[in-house]
Structures are given as C-alpha cells and as structure tokens.
Design a protein around this motif. Structure first.
Motif, PDB file in Angstrom:
ATOM      1  N   GLU A  53       9.445  16.570  -3.966  1.00  0.00           N
ATOM      2  CA  GLU A  53       8.647  15.711  -3.079  1.00  0.00           C
ATOM      3  C   GLU A  53       8.656  14.272  -3.597  1.00  0.00           C
ATOM      4  N   HIS A  54       8.466  14.107  -4.903  1.00  0.00           N
ATOM      5  CA  HIS A  54       8.466  12.763  -5.489  1.00  0.00           C
ATOM      6  C   HIS A  54       9.813  12.084  -5.287  1.00  0.00           C
ATOM      7  N   ALA A  55      10.901  12.839  -5.441  1.00  0.00           N
ATOM      8  CA  ALA A  55      12.234  12.258  -5.249  1.00  0.00           C
ATOM      9  C   ALA A  55      12.376  11.710  -3.830  1.00  0.00           C
ATOM     10  N   THR A  56      11.888  12.452  -2.867  1.00  0.00           N
ATOM     11  CA  THR A  56      11.930  11.993  -1.475  1.00  0.00           C
ATOM     12  C   THR A  56      11.121  10.711  -1.315  1.00  0.00           C
ATOM     13  N   SER A  69      12.856   7.798  -3.002  1.00  0.00           N
ATOM     14  CA  SER A  69      14.000   7.396  -2.182  1.00  0.00           C
ATOM     15  C   SER A  69      13.538   6.509  -1.030  1.00  0.00           C
ATOM     16  N   THR A  70      12.450   6.889  -0.407  1.00  0.00           N
ATOM     17  CA  THR A  70      11.889   6.082   0.686  1.00  0.00           C
ATOM     18  C   THR A  70      11.506   4.693   0.179  1.00  0.00           C
ATOM     19  N   LEU A  71      10.862   4.654  -0.982  1.00  0.00           N
ATOM     20  CA  LEU A  71      10.464   3.355  -1.549  1.00  0.00           C
ATOM     21  C   LEU A  71      11.685   2.507  -1.884  1.00  0.00           C
ATOM     22  N   ILE A  82      12.182   1.976  -9.720  1.00  0.00           N
ATOM     23  CA  ILE A  82      12.076   2.979  -8.657  1.00  0.00           C
ATOM     24  C   ILE A  82      13.321   3.861  -8.642  1.00  0.00           C
ATOM     25  N   LEU A  83      14.488   3.274  -8.835  1.00  0.00           N
ATOM     26  CA  LEU A  83      15.729   4.053  -8.873  1.00  0.00           C
ATOM     27  C   LEU A  83      15.742   5.002 -10.075  1.00  0.00           C
ATOM     28  N   ILE A  84      15.295   4.527 -11.221  1.00  0.00           N
ATOM     29  CA  ILE A  84      15.210   5.388 -12.409  1.00  0.00           C
ATOM     30  C   ILE A  84      14.261   6.545 -12.137  1.00  0.00           C
ATOM     31  N   ASP A 110       0.804  -1.220   0.000  1.00  0.00           N
ATOM     32  CA  ASP A 110       0.000   0.000   0.000  1.00  0.00           C
ATOM     33  C   ASP A 110       0.837   1.270   0.000  1.00  0.00           C
ATOM     34  N   LEU A 111       1.942   1.299   0.733  1.00  0.00           N
ATOM     35  CA  LEU A 111       2.780   2.494   0.755  1.00  0.00           C
ATOM     36  C   LEU A 111       3.343   2.779  -0.631  1.00  0.00           C
ATOM     37  N   HIS A 112       3.821   1.753  -1.293  1.00  0.00           N
ATOM     38  CA  HIS A 112       4.347   1.919  -2.651  1.00  0.00           C
ATOM     39  C   HIS A 112       3.249   2.423  -3.576  1.00  0.00           C
ATOM     40  N   ARG A 113       2.076   1.809  -3.491  1.00  0.00           N
ATOM     41  CA  ARG A 113       0.969   2.240  -4.348  1.00  0.00           C
ATOM     42  C   ARG A 113       0.587   3.693  -4.062  1.00  0.00           C
ATOM     43  N   GLU A 114       0.546   4.068  -2.796  1.00  0.00           N
ATOM     44  CA  GLU A 114       0.173   5.445  -2.418  1.00  0.00           C
ATOM     45  C   GLU A 114       1.157   6.468  -2.999  1.00  0.00           C
ATOM     46  N   PHE A 115       2.452   6.234  -2.803  1.00  0.00           N
ATOM     47  CA  PHE A 115       3.458   7.185  -3.271  1.00  0.00           C
ATOM     48  C   PHE A 115       3.509   7.247  -4.798  1.00  0.00           C
TER      49      PHE A 115
END
Length: 140
Positions: A128-131, A134-136, A89-91, A41-46
C-alpha cells in the motif's frame, strides 16, 4: 506443500525479524523527515500514514522477536540520506517494494502462524505504501 519456499530454522527467522525491526525503525525516522518537507496535504497524509504504519510494524516485529527469543530487541539505525525531497520519495518507494517482497518470502518460508501473520500484515501495508509513494512521486 507448505512452506512454499522451504523451511527456515528459528535462528534464521530471528535474524529476519531483527532485520525487519531495524528497517521499520529506519523507515519511520526517514518518513518523519520527509513529512517535514512535504509540499501539500496529500503528501503529508500519505507520508504520515506510512510512518504510523511503520511504527506499528516496529511494535509487532518487536513482540515477535520477544516471542522467539525471550528478549526485547536492541538496535541502532543508520538514517537514510537523500539529496532532495523528490529523490527521498523515490528511495521510499523502492524501499517499500523491497520490504514487501522480503516479507512475502519470509512469510512463505515458515509454518509458524505467528511469524506468518506478522510478516503478512506488514507485507500488505508495504505494498500500500509503495502505491502511495508512487502517486506522490508522479505528482512532483
């Protein structure tokens, strides 16, 4: 003295806006594919949040392009290729950082308030997306 990075002429700004349109459309399509692979869910949310923002930026840059040229932009994207979810995700993280820096530079190279505001709005979201990416990435 503004603009801080010198003053680009309208044809160059139009090119920057067009490139941003293509990049935002490409990112939205890319994030749609990552979203389908998201493990929780966290991945989907971000990822969903980033994708929705990219679509919003696409609409705002398209309006700016029309304001500058009188025409709606016509573009084609080349889908982002990635070998697996983690590398995707890294890209995405790297692309968001690059976009944030590019948008900052464009914003600081014009005195047109509509151009400045549009690029500033997108720049803040990209950081914000980069942050978030990075978390993901660090959670994988």
């Amino acid at each position: 003295m503004l603009p801080l990075l010198g003053c680009h002429k309208i044809p160059q700004i139009v090119e920057f806006v067009y490139d941003s349109i293509v990049d935002e459309a490409t990112a939205a399509e890319f994030y749609g594919r990552l979203l389908r692979e998201a493990p929780n869910d966290l991945h989907r949310e971000f990822i969903r949040h980033a994708m929705e923002d990219e679509l919003d930026h696409l609409e705002k840059f398209s309006r700016l392009y029309c304001y500058l040229t009188g025409y709606m932009p016509q573009y084609v994207i080349t889908p982002t290729i990635y070998p697996n979810y983690k590398e995707g995700i890294l890209i995405a993280l790297k692309d968001e950082l690059e976009a944030g820096e590019f948008y900052r530079d464009v914003q600081l190279s014009t005195s047109d308030q509509f151009v400045r505001d549009t690029f500033y709005y997108a720049m803040v979201d990209e950081l914000e997306h980069a942050t978030q990416f990075s978390t993901l990435y660090n959670s994988l």
